[in-house]
Design a protein around this motif. Structure first.
Motif: not given
Length: 387
Positions: A179-205
């Motif tokens: 929400r804050a990003a859009i209010e600041l004028g960003f054009d969309g959102i990218a989500i880092h879900a790779a490379h062993g970081y948090l979201i990826d650690s839920f995906l990886w067995h």
């Protein structure tokens, strides 16, 4: 090369056609890949960061994905020079970034980041805060890594699994950041879900061994990623695009695989696509590596085929004789490299290409490509400068 300094090069017209991404029209197919570089003291992007992104926009990059930006969870990131999206000072800094990129004719989205198991308390100003791990494990031992051995030794001991309350708090933190990003004028959102970081650690067995609603088989391990995507979609509405970066390899192990077969990958990606993703950013070290046996399709190609959602490839594009993080050479001239990626783009294997080190080396790389001018020699020192 002619006397005017223009060289013969394969027809790159396909790279300069527009692409519809959600409610956004990207003017060409070239995206600046997210690259975290720790140039924001106090987690606040300064005028130099704004100028850094604006230079790429002015040269004609179709879409900029920022470096990883911390969400407002206490354990999100470690190094204090990694920017955050919350707080008055950081938001003022990002507003200047967005305004300058837009003023240069560009589009920009922030890459929302939570490091999860990879957060190093010893590199943080808050060493008492440990990283968040789905099951308390960091990752398998004995793989192929380029990480500092002392760091690996610090990270290997198990911690407690993330609680349901912590997981709920983090999901809401993603929503606030979006929400804050859009209010600041960003054009969309990218989500880092790779490379062993948090979201990826839920995906990886290897790192998700839970047996509750957040873990289990491949489709159940998507629950956290799906919740994050849905809460971001609810926060930003239907028109702003959501980009989702995923990978086979992990920082814990470059030889790791998120999925061993296309069916296994589909089980992970299709629920995420249905949650509201507009583009899969398929991170691999070399774009020309097949993702699975018996097919030349790379990871982005498979993401598009399996989900029907647009995809973006990345991995050494535009580089002459690039080296990966393990120091392995891949001899290839930059123009041959571009011929290969163009052939795949024109075959509709993927829709966009992400360029990283080539754009760090030269802010005007895309204009050289467009105008047929020779590329600058690669200087590794440029990877350490905010040019």
């Amino acid at each position: 090369m002619s006397a005017a300094g223009v060289m013969a090069r394969a027809d790159v017209a396909a790279l300069f056609t527009p692409f519809r991404l959600g409610g956004l029209t990207v003017p060409n197919r070239i995206v600046m890949s997210p690259m975290t570089r720790q140039f924001s003291p106090g987690r606040v992007p300064g005028a130099d960061v704004a100028a850094y992104y604006a230079r790429r926009a002015a040269a004609g990059v179709g879409l900029i994905v920022t470096e990883g930006v911390a969400i407002d969870h206490a354990a999100a990131v470690d190094f204090p020079e990694v920017p955050q999206l919350h707080g008055d000072a950081a938001q003022a800094g990002w507003r200047k970034v967005v305004d300058q990129v837009h003023g240069a004719g560009g589009l920009i989205v922030p890459q929302l980041w939570h490091q999860g198991p990879m957060r190093d308390p010893a590199s943080s100003t808050e060493p008492e805060i440990v990283g968040i791990r789905p099951s308390g494990v960091w990752g398998r031992i004995g793989g192929s890594v380029s990480l500092d051995p002392a760091y690996v030794e610090r990270m290997l001991p198990d911690t407690r699994p993330a609680s349901d309350g912590e997981i709920a708090d983090i999901i809401e933190s993603y929503a606030r950041a979006a929400r804050a990003a859009i209010e600041l004028g960003f054009d969309g959102i990218a989500i880092h879900a790779a490379h062993g970081y948090l979201i990826d650690s839920f995906l990886w067995h290897e790192t998700n061994r839970r047996d509750d609603i957040w873990g289990g088989d491949a489709s159940r391990r998507t629950a956290f990623a799906v919740a994050v995507v849905r809460t971001i979609r609810d926060a930003i509405g239907p028109q702003r695009p959501i980009l989702f970066r995923f990978s086979q390899f992990k920082m814990q192990d470059y030889l790791a695989r998120l999925a061993d077969t296309p069916d296994a990958l589909a089980a992970l990606l299709c629920p995420v696509a249905e949650a509201g993703v507009d583009l899969f950013d398929a991170s691999q070290r070399y774009f020309d590596q097949p993702a699975f046996a018996d097919s030349s399709l790379n990871l982005a190609g498979w993401a598009k085929r399996l989900t029907g959602v647009a995809s973006m490839t990345v991995g050494g594009i535009g580089m002459g004789t690039p080296r990966d993080s393990l120091g392995v050479e891949r001899p290839m001239e930059a123009d041959d490299n571009l011929d290969a990626v163009l052939a795949r783009l024109e075959a509709a294997e993927f829709d966009l290409i992400a360029v990283g080190r080539a754009l760090l080396n030269d802010p005007g790389w895309i204009s050289r490509l467009r105008d047929g001018h020779p590329f600058l020699p690669f200087d590794r020192a440029n990877l350490k400068r905010l040019t």
